[in-house]
Scaffold this active site. Structure first.
Site, PDB file in Angstrom:
ATOM      1  N   GLU A 222      91.942  58.788  15.718  1.00  0.00           N
ATOM      2  CA  GLU A 222      91.560  57.843  16.771  1.00  0.00           C
ATOM      3  C   GLU A 222      90.580  58.503  17.735  1.00  0.00           C
ATOM      4  O   GLU A 222      90.791  59.635  18.154  1.00  0.00           O
ATOM      5  CB  GLU A 222      92.822  57.391  17.529  1.00  0.00           C
ATOM      6  CG  GLU A 222      92.571  56.285  18.531  1.00  0.00           C
ATOM      7  CD  GLU A 222      93.874  55.781  19.148  1.00  0.00           C
ATOM      8  OE1 GLU A 222      94.596  55.005  18.481  1.00  0.00           O
ATOM      9  OE2 GLU A 222      94.172  56.165  20.296  1.00  0.00           O
ATOM     10  N   SER A 400      97.343  56.528  24.864  1.00  0.00           N
ATOM     11  CA  SER A 400      98.036  57.751  24.461  1.00  0.00           C
ATOM     12  C   SER A 400      98.038  58.674  25.676  1.00  0.00           C
ATOM     13  O   SER A 400      97.283  58.448  26.625  1.00  0.00           O
ATOM     14  CB  SER A 400      97.329  58.421  23.289  1.00  0.00           C
ATOM     15  OG  SER A 400      97.377  57.606  22.141  1.00  0.00           O
ATOM     16  N   HIS A 419     107.951  61.655  21.374  1.00  0.00           N
ATOM     17  CA  HIS A 419     106.848  61.937  20.446  1.00  0.00           C
ATOM     18  C   HIS A 419     105.855  60.795  20.311  1.00  0.00           C
ATOM     19  O   HIS A 419     104.826  60.957  19.658  1.00  0.00           O
ATOM     20  CB  HIS A 419     107.371  62.309  19.062  1.00  0.00           C
ATOM     21  CG  HIS A 419     107.628  61.139  18.139  1.00  0.00           C
ATOM     22  ND1 HIS A 419     108.419  60.066  18.484  1.00  0.00           N
ATOM     23  CD2 HIS A 419     107.183  60.873  16.889  1.00  0.00           C
ATOM     24  CE1 HIS A 419     108.455  59.208  17.468  1.00  0.00           C
ATOM     25  NE2 HIS A 419     107.716  59.661  16.499  1.00  0.00           N
TER      26      HIS A 419
END
Lengths: 496, 137
Positions: A222, A400, A419
């Site tokens: 990404e 993120s 995670h």
């Protein structure tokens, strides 16, 4: 407790057992909730997440893991917890080696050292967005991905064993990366005690053509841009400003790791009687760390872990080549420096203080990330005073995060945090939910370019299939298990 | 009787397969697994492979049999369209697999990492044999 599933429709069941609130971010499954539990279960979640968590069977798995011999303190689950196989995803369990503690291949999973790495660039968001379509196509051409797609680099069986023994250091010597990449990889990408000699021929055959392949499922590359900074000093130390373009790579040990887990599980199942283990699920098969079977598994698991780090290293090389081609400059002038690489499916032997005593523990992180606090010797020298960088991928539509490990995590969770976002919708439900929609167009409307090989990859991995990573990270931040450095927004993604 | 059903799981996918005999159950489970990976109708049974697998008990045997098919797919790029299962005991299965090498038109869209042992069962019911398997995706 709902353990009766023998072939019905499992998603219909949730968790109806006890869940006691400890504080605003912590919940307890008391150890008397179920026969055989040796410690409590602790789940990190707020009010929003706990309702989602009750809807699948993950809490039952937290209770099952609490039955493992030698488990200390608690069976933990991070806020991205969801139903897995054996262990829940988002699970953490540490066993005391000196007290007969076990290692369980199910506590690591099939994708040994599935993990994620983050690269920074010298590019600004406004330089990347106009060419994103072309950049994503170029990355897609450079990075082998999808079912049955082999790698662009061939290694001989002898070289594959070197990769298992030495990890990325070996492939960097062969020209796939920079020496400093190794320094910025958890454990320098090489777990001591890897024993390629105990990895089966079948596992080696499965890995033969797969070092440097992304795979499918939730794996991705990404391209992102930093949109929010929470700790400007730490961010600056890592070369990050608002608008910095970053790249995240998510993959694991491919078929080699899957086969190591499969082989080990069969081996462990065959000795459950020998070690008189009483386990609630055969996927939790285990053996004492200090036993021939335990040592064999750890030797093979570490080999697969090193292979996974080498895999992400070669993927990094391919991504750098794609950027160099797109921008017509060398990858060094574009930056593309490795911030850090973390494993999120792994078992490690670590020393931690438990009830005032230093113990040698086997720490299983299954969909959980190591998050060592400032000063720990295992953190690279240039970050040591900050704490260990932790990389949290969210879904491809939201965001993120880059976090740092904390002292609190060292005291409370053996230096561990979440995670990712954690799935909330099954793959089939996600495909049904996408019926009549174009996920590709929905992402494009948000300015995100997506390319994928599999027909249903975007539907299965659509943002709605995941919990909101912002909430998950908010919980680990408030609980003190890690702290926020910055947030990245997706610009483009490739999936297998 | 339906040959198999696909079952939901938060992150992964499972099957419940059926058969009047254990041999039929194993054959249907193989078809169920292929239907998760791709579209079985695009695969032709042009070539044959003999396989023989062993395991410690009937449920582990079903997992081992399916894992063998995954191994052939990944390492030898052989897609199994149909399994003619000749014999299944508690600990050993023999079958002839009919399929062909992977080709782009198979449109294999889902990678199964492994056949898990989570709540793995093979049981005899009043309607015949039933097996449940969860795959790691």
């Amino acid at each position: 407790m709902a353990r009766g599933y023998k072939g019905g429709k499992p998603m219909a069941q949730g968790y109806n057992g006890p869940l006691e609130r400890i504080d605003e971010c912590r919940w307890r499954i008391p150890k008397d909730a179920e026969k055989g539990m040796r410690v409590d279960g602790i789940i990190y979640a707020d009010d929003r997440l706990i309702e989602l968590i009750r809807k699948d069977r993950a809490p039952e798995q937290v209770a099952n893991v609490a039955c493992l011999p030698g488990i200390v303190r608690a069976s933990y689950a991070m806020p991205d917890i969801h139903w897995g196989y054996g262990f829940c995803i988002g699970g953490l369990a540490a066993t005391d080696i000196g007290a007969g503690g076990v290692v369980s291949p199910g506590g690591v999973g099939y994708d040994i050292n599935c993990g994620v790495r983050l690269l920074t660039t010298n590019l600004r968001r406004e330089e990347a967005t106009p060419v994103m379509q072309s950049l994503i196509s170029t990355i897609y051409e450079h990075v082998p991905c999808g079912v049955g797609v082999g790698g662009r680099v061939r290694f001989s069986p002898a070289e594959e064993r070197e990769i298992m023994a030495r990890g990325p250091a070996f492939v960097v010597e062969r020209g796939f990366g920079r020496p400093e990449d190794v320094e910025h990889t958890e454990a320098r990408g090489c777990l001591a005690g890897a024993n390629p000699g105990v990895v089966s021929d079948r596992a080696c055959q499965r890995g033969q053509n797969q070092c440097g392949t992304l795979g499918a499922g939730n794996h991705f590359v990404e391209v992102q841009a930093v949109d929010e900074i929470y700790d400007p000093d730490a961010a600056a130390r890592m070369g990050i400003k608002v608008g910095t373009v970053t790249v995240m790579i998510h993959s694991g040990s491919r078929g080699l790791g899957h086969q190591v887990c499969d082989d080990s599980l069969r081996m462990m199942e065959s000795v459950i009687g020998k070690y008189r283990l009483q386990l609630p699920d055969r996927q939790l098969a285990a053996a004492p760390v200090d036993s021939p079977e335990g040592r064999k598994y750890l030797g093979a698991m570490r080999s697969a872990a090193n292979f996974a780090w080498a895999n992400r290293q070669i993927l990094t090389h391919h991504v750098r080549a794609a950027f160099a081609k797109q921008f017509g400059r060398s990858d060094e002038t574009l930056g593309l420096d490795l911030v850090y690489d973390v494993a999120h499916n792994i078992a490690k032997i670590e020393e931690h203080e438990v009830d005032g005593r230093k113990l040698k523990l086997c720490v299983h992180r299954k969909g959980a990330t190591r998050a060592f606090g400032p000063g720990h010797p295992d953190i690279p020298a240039d970050y040591r005073d900050l704490g260990q960088p932790v990389i949290i991928p969210g879904d491809m539509g939201r965001a993120s995060y880059l976090l740092l490990g904390t002292e609190q995590a060292m005291r409370e969770t053996f230096g561990t945090t979440c995670h990712g976002a954690g799935r909330v919708m099954s793959r089939r439900a996600a495909i049904r939910a996408a019926k009549g929609r174009s996920i590709k167009k929905e992402l494009a409307a948000k300015g995100i370019v997506a390319r994928c090989r599999g027909r249903y990859a975007l539907e299965e991995e659509q943002p709605d299939a995941y919990k909101d990573v912002n909430i998950v990270v908010d919980v680990v931040h408030r609980a003190g298990l890690s702290r926020r450095v910055c947030r990245m927004r997706p610009l483009g993604v490739i999936k297998g | 009787m339906r040959p198999f059903e696909i079952t939901d799981h938060t992150a992964d996918v499972g099957i419940t397969a059926y058969g009047a005999t254990r041999e039929e159950l194993f054959a249907n489970a193989a078809l169920g697994m292929l239907s998760i990976i791709g579209d079985p109708d695009t695969v032709a049974p042009k070539q044959a492979r003999e396989v023989q697998v062993q395991a410690s008990d009937p449920a582990a045997l079903l997992a081992a049999f399916l894992a063998e098919l995954l191994f052939l797919l990944e390492v030898e790029h052989f897609v199994t369209r149909r399994a003619d299962v000749e014999s299944v005991s508690d600990t050993e299965a023999r079958a002839t697999l009919h399929g062909e090498p992977i080709a782009p038109h198979h449109d294999l869209h889902t990678e199964i990492k492994a056949v898990t042992h989570h709540e793995l069962t093979v049981e005899h019911t009043e309607h015949g044999w039933r097996g449940t398997v969860l795959f790691d995706i």
